[in-house]
Design a protein around this motif. Structure first.
Motif, PDB file in Angstrom:
ATOM      1  N   GLN A 133       0.828  -1.213   0.000  1.00  0.00           N
ATOM      2  CA  GLN A 133       0.000   0.000   0.000  1.00  0.00           C
ATOM      3  C   GLN A 133       0.859   1.258   0.000  1.00  0.00           C
ATOM      4  O   GLN A 133       0.491   2.269  -0.595  1.00  0.00           O
TER       5      GLN A 133
ATOM      6  N   ASN B 168       0.164   3.687  -2.944  1.00  0.00           N
ATOM      7  CA  ASN B 168      -0.505   4.957  -2.621  1.00  0.00           C
ATOM      8  C   ASN B 168       0.467   6.067  -2.253  1.00  0.00           C
ATOM      9  O   ASN B 168       0.086   7.236  -2.279  1.00  0.00           O
TER      10      ASN B 168
ATOM     11  N   HIS C 260      -3.907  12.659   0.970  1.00  0.00           N
ATOM     12  CA  HIS C 260      -4.653  11.542   1.561  1.00  0.00           C
ATOM     13  C   HIS C 260      -3.710  10.531   2.232  1.00  0.00           C
ATOM     14  O   HIS C 260      -4.011   9.989   3.293  1.00  0.00           O
TER      15      HIS C 260
ATOM     16  N   GLY D 231      -3.775   9.490   6.101  1.00  0.00           N
ATOM     17  CA  GLY D 231      -3.974   8.085   6.481  1.00  0.00           C
ATOM     18  C   GLY D 231      -2.885   7.606   7.438  1.00  0.00           C
ATOM     19  O   GLY D 231      -3.171   6.919   8.429  1.00  0.00           O
TER      20      GLY D 231
ATOM     21  N   LYS E  12     -17.843  -1.954   5.129  1.00  0.00           N
ATOM     22  CA  LYS E  12     -16.830  -1.095   5.765  1.00  0.00           C
ATOM     23  C   LYS E  12     -16.570  -1.491   7.215  1.00  0.00           C
ATOM     24  O   LYS E  12     -15.506  -1.176   7.761  1.00  0.00           O
TER      25      LYS E  12
ATOM     26  N   THR F 213     -13.817  -3.993   6.514  1.00  0.00           N
ATOM     27  CA  THR F 213     -12.608  -3.312   6.059  1.00  0.00           C
ATOM     28  C   THR F 213     -12.927  -1.848   5.756  1.00  0.00           C
ATOM     29  O   THR F 213     -13.579  -1.550   4.748  1.00  0.00           O
TER      30      THR F 213
ATOM     31  N   LEU G 288     -11.334   0.381   4.466  1.00  0.00           N
ATOM     32  CA  LEU G 288     -10.844   0.863   3.174  1.00  0.00           C
ATOM     33  C   LEU G 288     -11.566   0.201   1.996  1.00  0.00           C
ATOM     34  O   LEU G 288     -11.176   0.382   0.843  1.00  0.00           O
TER      35      LEU G 288
ATOM     36  N   GLU H  24     -11.734  -2.841   0.850  1.00  0.00           N
ATOM     37  CA  GLU H  24     -10.847  -3.637  -0.006  1.00  0.00           C
ATOM     38  C   GLU H  24     -11.437  -4.998  -0.403  1.00  0.00           C
ATOM     39  O   GLU H  24     -11.941  -5.732   0.435  1.00  0.00           O
TER      40      GLU H  24
ATOM     41  N   GLY I 176      -9.929   2.424  -4.325  1.00  0.00           N
ATOM     42  CA  GLY I 176      -9.735   2.931  -2.962  1.00  0.00           C
ATOM     43  C   GLY I 176     -10.819   3.904  -2.566  1.00  0.00           C
ATOM     44  O   GLY I 176     -11.746   4.173  -3.327  1.00  0.00           O
ATOM     45  N   PRO I 177     -10.697   4.458  -1.349  1.00  0.00           N
ATOM     46  CA  PRO I 177     -11.798   5.252  -0.801  1.00  0.00           C
ATOM     47  C   PRO I 177     -11.915   6.668  -1.374  1.00  0.00           C
ATOM     48  O   PRO I 177     -12.938   7.323  -1.144  1.00  0.00           O
TER      49      PRO I 177
END
Lengths: 209, 209
Positions: free
Chosen positions: A99, A103, A146, A150, B44, B47, B49, B51, B126-127
């Protein structure tokens, strides 16, 4: 073994920090990415895809890709373990590490490669040229906002990426945050948790690698 | 263990094929990505996020990311080995697998997510929402041309991604090539080596997963 490195570049730094944590000494050859040495005939005879970092084993096997090099070194030099100590912990480390690459590191690369004049037509690494896309540079910076948020939320309740266990995920996150300075994205001052973690990992002797 | 899957999506298919090769049976729950079920409060709570795929262990540990799930399953169900049989082979598999993700799967995703009307503002998984960039869709297609050519050259002299050894790198490449059909990029007919490999791996029973 021989390790092909570039002292100024973020990707090989992930390997260098891992080697420093494990006190590994390998013959190291510097490749000057700034002058394009990776595209020279001499270097292409070692790796046709011009890959840096690269680990060449004594039998001539070439291993490219940071994660593959680091996993290999973990197997050969298991102490201290940096990829987890149990199957479940290894999975959590690998997931977190992925990740951070996806990301974090790729967001910085997106911002850097699509905005830097010296990176014209080098929007992606590798042997092929791709034009810069200015919107992609902007998107990279937005993604970093972001990403930092996070991490700050994450470190509110945990010492390292995976509980109280220092791992390659912390190494990748440290390299990512230092790389983000290249696109003028320092950690926001009010992200206290992330700043606490960053100070802590930056103070490890390996961070100088 | 519980496996959260989406039968129509390429990423969880990489896990499904690995499970089929190892004859692993795990309780599997379908998540309907088409209707956005991954963003529901119920999902959610599993998870945050959103996923998919996701592996939840009996002690509640959640493992996200295809590579982390697959590596975990490899450790728990080692036969047949799909990540390599020696440290050097494991490194070569991981390197090849990474390159397929980076240069293949991410190129298809780039083309698909930046051009499909139903993916508006979903240019990245992703979110967080990111706008589509039409130039990125074009770049994804151009990258795929290079990716297919590279594979065709590779398979001129080798049966699988790593010599005569079938590995997760072959699984990822197979999923990538089938995913590329979503952006109307079949293997060019004159890429005989790549077509030979594709027929061979597609005929394995696991390819139906």
């Amino acid at each position: 073994m021989k390790f092909y490195d570039c002292k100024t570049a973020p990707s090989p730094r992930r390997v260098r920090i891992l080697m420093a944590e494990k006190a590994i000494n390998i013959e190291t050859i510097q490749v000057d990415l700034g002058s394009g040495e990776q595209f020279s005939d001499a270097y292409k005879s070692i790796t046709p895809l011009s890959e840096v970092p690269l680990l060449v084993l004594d039998d001539g096997t070439s291993i490219s890709q940071v994660n593959a090099i680091c996993s290999y070194l973990e197997e050969i030099y298991p102490e201290p373990p940096l990829y987890g100590r149990t199957p479940a912990e290894r999975a959590l480390v690998e997931s977190a590490n992925n990740q951070i690459v996806m990301n974090g590191l790729s967001a910085v690369a997106e911002a850097f490669r699509n905005s830097t004049p010296g990176m014209k037509n080098r929007a992606l690494p590798g042997p092929h040229n791709y034009a810069q896309i200015p919107e992609l540079a902007e998107r990279g910076l937005a993604r970093l906002d972001h990403f930092f948020k996070g991490l700050d939320d994450h470190f509110a309740s945990t010492q390292y990426m995976i509980g109280d266990y220092f791992s390659v995920a912390d190494i990748s996150a440290l390299v990512c945050i230092d790389f983000a300075k290249w696109v003028k994205k320092p950690i926001p001052a009010d992200f206290e948790n992330l700043n606490r973690w960053y100070s802590q990992v930056s103070e490890r002797p390996s961070a100088k690698a």
